[in-house]
Design an enzyme around this catalytic site. Sequence first.
Site, PDB file in Angstrom:
ATOM      1  CG  ASN A 119      -1.845   1.186   1.249  1.00  0.00           C
ATOM      2  OD1 ASN A 119      -2.775   1.246   0.450  1.00  0.00           O
ATOM      3  ND2 ASN A 119      -1.599   2.160   2.110  1.00  0.00           N
ATOM      4  CD  GLU A 166      -2.589   2.850  -2.908  1.00  0.00           C
ATOM      5  OE1 GLU A 166      -1.733   1.978  -2.598  1.00  0.00           O
ATOM      6  OE2 GLU A 166      -3.510   3.186  -2.134  1.00  0.00           O
ATOM      7  CG  ASP A 174      -3.276  19.206   7.706  1.00  0.00           C
ATOM      8  OD1 ASP A 174      -2.792  19.031   6.580  1.00  0.00           O
ATOM      9  OD2 ASP A 174      -3.800  18.277   8.356  1.00  0.00           O
TER      10      ASP A 174
HETATM   11  C1  LIG Z   1       0.586  15.904   0.395  1.00  0.00           C
HETATM   12  C2  LIG Z   1      -0.305  15.000   1.181  1.00  0.00           C
HETATM   13  C3  LIG Z   1      -0.113  14.822   2.536  1.00  0.00           C
HETATM   14  C4  LIG Z   1      -0.910  13.935   3.266  1.00  0.00           C
HETATM   15  N1  LIG Z   1      -0.656  13.731   4.600  1.00  0.00           N
HETATM   16  C5  LIG Z   1      -1.348  12.790   5.272  1.00  0.00           C
HETATM   17  C6  LIG Z   1      -1.019  12.461   6.635  1.00  0.00           C
HETATM   18  O1  LIG Z   1      -0.129  13.049   7.226  1.00  0.00           O
HETATM   19  N2  LIG Z   1      -1.707  11.462   7.242  1.00  0.00           N
HETATM   20  C7  LIG Z   1      -2.718  10.775   6.612  1.00  0.00           C
HETATM   21  O2  LIG Z   1      -3.275   9.852   7.213  1.00  0.00           O
HETATM   22  N3  LIG Z   1      -3.085  11.088   5.348  1.00  0.00           N
HETATM   23  C8  LIG Z   1      -2.410  12.057   4.661  1.00  0.00           C
HETATM   24  N4  LIG Z   1      -2.731  12.356   3.359  1.00  0.00           N
HETATM   25  C9  LIG Z   1      -3.882  11.686   2.730  1.00  0.00           C
HETATM   26  C10 LIG Z   1      -3.608  10.258   2.320  1.00  0.00           C
HETATM   27  O3  LIG Z   1      -2.293   9.957   2.026  1.00  0.00           O
HETATM   28  C11 LIG Z   1      -4.461   9.914   1.103  1.00  0.00           C
HETATM   29  O4  LIG Z   1      -5.804  10.226   1.358  1.00  0.00           O
HETATM   30  C12 LIG Z   1      -4.367   8.475   0.676  1.00  0.00           C
HETATM   31  O5  LIG Z   1      -5.071   8.366  -0.509  1.00  0.00           O
HETATM   32  C13 LIG Z   1      -4.948   7.463   1.622  1.00  0.00           C
HETATM   33  O6  LIG Z   1      -4.727   6.200   1.032  1.00  0.00           O
HETATM   34  P1  LIG Z   1      -5.545   4.884   1.403  1.00  0.00           P
HETATM   35  O7  LIG Z   1      -6.870   5.049   0.740  1.00  0.00           O
HETATM   36  O8  LIG Z   1      -4.679   3.819   0.829  1.00  0.00           O
HETATM   37  O9  LIG Z   1      -5.654   4.829   2.880  1.00  0.00           O
HETATM   38  C14 LIG Z   1      -1.965  13.248   2.611  1.00  0.00           C
HETATM   39  C15 LIG Z   1      -2.172  13.437   1.251  1.00  0.00           C
HETATM   40  C16 LIG Z   1      -1.360  14.297   0.536  1.00  0.00           C
HETATM   41  C17 LIG Z   1      -1.590  14.456  -0.939  1.00  0.00           C
END
Ligand SMILES: Cc1cc2nc3c(=O)[nH]c(=O)nc-3n(C[C@H](O)[C@H](O)[C@H](O)COP(=O)(O)O)c2cc1C
Length: 432
Positions: A136, A196, A243
């Site tokens: 993942n 992904e 954030d």
């Molecule tokens: C630049 C950026 C920073 C992010 N930071 C975080 C974070 O610190 N913690 C978190 O849980 N998600 C964060 N996200 C959101 C997740 O990485 C994102 O929603 C991801 O698609 C979740 O994947 P999943 O569906 O496999 O759980 C961030 C996304 C971006 C684009």
Amino acid sequence: MSFRDFLEQRSSEILHVQKPISKDYEIASFLKQVEPQPVVFEKIKENAYQVAGNLFCTKDTIAQYFSVPRQQVLHHIAKAIACPSTPAYVGSPPCQEVVADVNLFNLPILKHFIEDGGPYITSGIVICKHPKYGQNLDFHRLMVFKTNKMAVRVVSGRHFDTYLNELGEMEVTVCIGAPPNILLAAATSVALGVNELTIANSMQPFNVAKAMTCDLLIPAEAEFVLEGRVSRFERHSEGPFVDLTETLDVIRQEPVMTVSAISHRSNPIWHALLPGGLEHKLLMGMPREPTIFQSVNQVVPCKDVSINPGGCSWLHAIVQIEKQVEEDGKRAILAAFQGHRSLKHVFVVDQDIDIYDPLSVEWAMATRFQGDRDLVILPRERGSSLDPSASEENYLTCRVGFDLTKPLSSKGKSFTKVKYPPISIEKWLNPA
Ligand SMILES: Cc1cc2nc3c(=O)[nH]c(=O)nc-3n(C[C@H](O)[C@H](O)[C@H](O)COP(=O)(O)O)c2cc1C
């Protein structure tokens, strides 16, 4: 195309700063002042690494990267999600050219705001693996608090969170310096069990390699790779952190990553991603445009979707439809909320409105919208954890949809902007 190939390709547009600059506050404030100008800082006061920022701030940049028109970017992402493909495997990857000492304070990890809890990695793509679901990719911000330890912000419900809850602890790699296909793929939310990296490969093919100390496949051309383990049982305070909404997030007890290996390319370039900056916003919002499009397109022909930075690229969307019957505007509103669960306000417009121009959308609101007739209000629903105005305990919010479409038939005044006759003004500007 790798991160550095992208920099090479756009070298004429990039501002190169040669005077030494500090990774503590100076780089972040510089980037903010010139946003969306891409910058490479060639000399850092604290170490010998280069830092690049403001690289992927606009949809046009991403469209150019994929060689598609702006309106096609969401279809390009949707197609890659529908048809994932396996990246090619290589041995001896560029990302392992140099093996560095495990000391996070030697890396160009920025301090962004005086209010922040510490230096933060903000562009890190976190890769982990579950014996049943496979690999993942997620973004997680990481706050450095020791030479080999960082607190990882894990929003509850992320696949990373699911893996960690089931496994207790797991191997992870953090990759810094990745191109847009990998960055966007990491930001998509797809079904549990979809790696992904296979989505990124369908957007644009690239190579993977085995990490040095973990059983994980990583992008072979990443600029930096940190390897180690994350434990659910070891926690550390994380935050404050500014954030997406450019407001301060609270301090939480979050899982700790212990770093056991660091590698990088020769002359590596660190990717500085400004918290709350345009690049952060674009990467958050852009992967939700295809999901909104698909959901709306099931009820009315959808033409385009823009998750715009004015709405933090998360809380607002502008949806362009080809209206067939009067109810279509409201049906599109409800469908858009289904397509992105964190959406708070949605604006539905006709095809003559430029969804990338806030003035055009506001014009539609001024001339086509009546509050008592065209508003959809969905009070007290669960919204985004990022919205400071949502209720603190359970993120309850009020969703509002604005149907800014014109009526299909009208008596009296027209709803169409009249165009001036086209003329060429050259002969007046450059008289012969
Ligand atoms: C630049 C950026 C920073 C992010 N930071 C975080 C974070 O610190 N913690 C978190 O849980 N998600 C964060 N996200 C959101 C997740 O990485 C994102 O929603 C991801 O698609 C979740 O994947 P999943 O569906 O496999 O759980 C961030 C996304 C971006 C684009």
